[in-house]
Design an enzyme around this catalytic site. Structure first.
Site, short mmCIF file in Angstrom:
data_model
loop_
_atom_site.label_atom_id
_atom_site.label_comp_id
_atom_site.label_asym_id
_atom_site.label_seq_id
_atom_site.Cartn_x
_atom_site.Cartn_y
_atom_site.Cartn_z
CD GLU A 1 -2.98 -0.95 2.38
OE1 GLU A 1 -2.59 -0.41 3.42
OE2 GLU A 1 -4.12 -1.39 2.24
CD GLU B 1 -4.17 -5.90 2.80
OE1 GLU B 1 -4.86 -5.09 3.44
OE2 GLU B 1 -2.93 -5.99 2.92
#
Ligand SMILES: *[C@@H]1O[C@H](CO)[C@@H](O)[C@H](O)[C@H]1NC(C)=O
Ligand SMILES: *[C@@H]1O[C@H](CO)[C@@H](O)[C@H](O)[C@H]1NC(C)=O
Ligand SMILES: *[C@@H]1O[C@H](CO)[C@@H](O)[C@H](O)[C@H]1NC(C)=O
Ligand SMILES: *[C@@H]1O[C@H](CO)[C@@H](O)[C@H](O)[C@H]1NC(C)=O
Ligand SMILES: *[C@@H]1O[C@H](CO)[C@@H](O)[C@H](O)[C@H]1NC(C)=O
Ligand SMILES: *[C@@H]1O[C@H](CO)[C@@H](O)[C@H](O)[C@H]1NC(C)=O
Length: 673
Positions: free
Chosen positions: A185, A265
């Protein structure tokens, strides 16, 4: 880049050039851009994967959890490699026991599960410092997660150790690793340093070859994908059940017009912080969103499928409006519980998967048997100042001013700061941390009398009493380094000065403490010496050790340790650090004790460090089920429970990362016993 980095890369490129022609395995994994899917051995492939963190599960249970994931119908697992777990001290590597990554890969391979590897170097994961080793902070002003030379040199050295270990496990080398994530991320981090990502790409390519599928994962915002994605790394996204799936994948398409849709995710649950309400995600919403994504042909990784436990000191922390550390349990309301037991959420997920692929025949393995051993009464055994020769074999360092944990080269746990009161305190006098520099909690005693607590962002002033020349001790706890956002340079200890009234306190004695070494070495159970039993005046408040023994009468099973009416502290069983408890805040009220830690024949050694004050009758309870959902006290500060990340927002970054996850706070999860 320094000369050294270039050297390592050059050597590997040379190796690649030779090797490139030789390797021509029959196993291949790639992307079919024309048909928008993955290709495994030339055939279209969709993965249905679950996250599991080997660092949060004792190795003797790895196989059990993997088999359950396989039986749920998954064809892959996604794992993080926490750098600080493997290189806790600079240049000292550990890949054995619970840190045996290759053994884990082997077990997954034997179980028939592919692996999506996420080696960082930063991983977030709600893990201490997002997986980065705290010794990086010894370099003043190091710019983490950027092309800072010192940082990159450390990354390069680490990848030089790690990536050659995983290379034989690449799918093309007859292993099970189908893809490798670069960073984590990254687009949510304020630095947005493309040169950093380019260098990582070069490092990964040089060690893993030109054909290995490399990818990135980012939150479903334009900014996150812009800063986090890079040509040559396949861009994927992550989001939870309350996100509009069509919209989210449309955003991925903006960055990857062709290729498979991937949610790296998909949040099956959520984490807890101390003092906040227990989080959860509704199982029907999970199964509904999963069905929708799979129907679109998307590959999905469920985060988490099995959460596990932040044993020892490994929990991370958030710091948005204030410091909030993550609890010991990483149950996550995941389909497999913290103790690895299947839930109704898991069965619903399996029912969804059945609509898309064959799931293995046969029943789901049942929950591991649990045992309620009942109460054990503990006795007081001493405090840290009276046992410094045991706990601080290195001795003290004298310093005019305060030093941090990193400056003392102790990275985790607790450290003791001692000075003498410079003057007579005629009345209770404020002890002040003017720069909010207590990271994260200080337990203050003067001549052995407990004064109270200073706490980061919450309690910056404490009134203390004493006489000139009295010894003042501050036992400082590192409650886990920030793992997300712009504040990850999270030094521990006492930063800056402390004031007593208007006087700056100086002339410190600072003790590094190796509590774990002493306890793993047998203390206090090996000592004949005992503190006298309770004297009837009630337990003194302040940091104090307690011990007791649990006789398991031939049964060594999983159990849950509850410390009702205790305040806050740390627990060890047979020398193994189970983690922190904070019963006076919650929501977590019990600690998971894996059965294999217990002896069926010998008395089991329980050691508790209570930091604030034990109950009148210091006993603990071993139960057959967890208690994770009772919030008692709340930390101060402006951000209360209600304002907890609606989307995980870091003001420094100005980006919402995870789409917000709805949670059911009072839902009971049914565990299939
Ligand atoms: C390496 O890690 C394992 C598992 O946590 C531990 O048992 C062992 O003591 C460690 N080895 C060293 C040399 O620190
Ligand atoms: C992984 O498992 C497969 C199938 O059992 C086996 O053929 C292969 O050799 C294993 N790979 C490694 C690296 O052990
Ligand atoms: C399920 O998701 C919907 C839509 O996001 C939400 O309104 C609802 O509250 C969720 N249900 C539960 C029980 O959390
Ligand atoms: C999701 O977003 C799409 C595109 O913006 C829209 O057409 C659709 O109605 C939305 N779905 C829901 C359930 O809100
Ligand atoms: C408990 O501690 C004693 C003394 O250190 C040790 O001899 C014994 O083996 C320990 N028990 C277990 C079950 O580890
Ligand atoms: C917490 O979970 C227990 C079971 O573990 C359940 O019985 C209880 O209702 C829950 N309490 C709250 C406040 O949610």
């Amino acid at each position: 880049m320094t000369v050294k980095i270039l050297f390592v890369l050059a050597v590997n490129f040379a190796y690649l050039a030779v090797k490139g022609n030789l390797v021509d395995g029959d196993q291949t994994f790639s992307i079919d851009y024309k048909n928008n899917c993955f290709l495994k051995d030339g055939k279209p492939f969709q993965y249905i994967s679950g996250s599991i963190h080997y660092s949060r599960i004792p190795h003797y249970y790895w196989k059990d959890r993997l088999v359950k994931m396989y039986m749920a119908g998954l064809n892959a697992v996604q794992i993080y490699v926490p750098w600080n777990f493997h290189e806790p001290v600079k240049g000292e590597y550990n890949f054995s026991g619970d840190r045996d990554l290759v053994h884990f890969l082997d077990l997954a391979n034997q179980t028939g599960l592919l692996v999506i590897l996420r080696p960082g170097p930063y991983i977030c994961a709600e893990w201490e410092m997002g997986g980065l080793p705290a010794w990086l902070l010894e370099t003043p002003n190091i710019l983490l997660r950027s092309s800072d030379t010192d940082y990159l040199q450390a990354v390069c050295n680490w990848m030089n150790i790690l990536l050659p270990k995983v290379k034989p496990w690449l799918y093309s080398n007859k292993g099970n690793i189908i893809s490798v994530q670069v960073e984590n991320e990254y687009g949510s981090y304020h630095a947005c340093d493309y040169n950093y990502m380019r260098t990582l790409r070069t490092i990964f390519r040089s060690f893993l070859g030109a054909d290995t599928l490399l990818f990135t994962t980012d939150g479903d915002t334009e900014r996150a994908l812009s800063c986090g994605s890079l040509q040559g790394l396949y861009a994927t996204i992550d989001f939870g059940t309350d996100t509009n799936i069509t919209k989210a994948f449309r955003l991925q398409r903006r960055f990857e017009p062709h290729g498979p849709l991937v949610n790296s995710e998909f949040y099956t649950g959520w984490l807890d912080h101390w003092g906040e309400v227990h989080a959860g995600v509704d199982k029907w919403n999970v199964s509904k969103a999963l069905r929708e994504m799979l129907a679109l042909g998307a590959s999905v990784n469920m985060y988490m499928f099995e959460g596990g436990t932040n044993f020892g000191y490994w929990n991370g922390a958030d710091h948005d409006t204030r410091f909030r550390s993550v609890v010991t349990s990483y149950d996550y309301d995941a389909p497999l519980t913290e103790a690895g037991d299947p839930t109704e959420k898991l069965l619903l997920i399996r029912d969804v998967i059945k609509q898309f692929r064959d799931v293995p025949a046969g029943p789901m393995p049942p929950a591991t048997p649990k045992f309620a051993y009942g109460f054990v009464t503990l006795g007081k055994v001493g405090n840290i100042p009276s046992l410094l020769d045991l706990f601080s074999p290195q001795g003290l360092i004298k310093s005019q001013y305060l030093l941090t944990f990193e400056e003392m080269k102790q990275y985790y746990g607790y450290m003791l700061y001692r000075t003498k009161l410079p003057r007579e305190l005629w009345e209770p006098t404020p002890l002040i941390s003017p720069l909010n520099g207590v990271h994260d909690r200080a337990y203050v005693t003067i001549n052995g009398v407990f004064q109270g607590i200073l706490e980061r962002d919450t309690a910056l002033v404490l009134k203390v009493s004493g006489k000139q020349g009295d010894t003042m001790d501050l036992l400082v706890e590192n409650m886990g380094r920030v793992n997300f956002g712009s504040k990850i340079n999270d030094h521990k200890g006492i930063l800056g000065d402390l004031l007593l009234g208007s006087d700056v306190l100086t002339n410190w004695e600072i003790y590094t403490l190796d509590l774990d070494g002493a306890i793993a070495g047998g203390w206090p159970h090996s000592e004949a010496r005992r503190f006298p039993p309770a004297d009837g005046r009630g337990p003194p408040a302040g940091p104090m050790f307690y011990m007791g023994t649990l006789k398991s009468n031939g049964v060594a099973r999983d159990t849950f340790l509850q410390l009702k009416d205790w305040s806050k502290g740390q627990v060890w069983i047979n020398g193994v650090n189970l983690g922190r408890y904070w019963s006076s805040r919650g929501p977590q009220q019990s600690l998971y004790v894996p059965g294999p830690l217990l002896s069926a024949t010998q008395p089991n050694n329980i050691t508790v460090l209570e930091l604030e004050g034990a109950p009148e009758c210091p006993r603990v309870l071993f139960m057959d089920r967890p208690h994770l959902n009772r919030t008692v006290g709340r930390s101060g500060g402006s951000a209360g429970v209600g304002s907890r990340h609606p989307g995980r927002r870091d003001p420094g970054d100005g980006v919402s990362v995870h789409g917000h996850v709805e949670r059911t706070t009072h839902r009971e999860r049914s565990i299939l016993l």
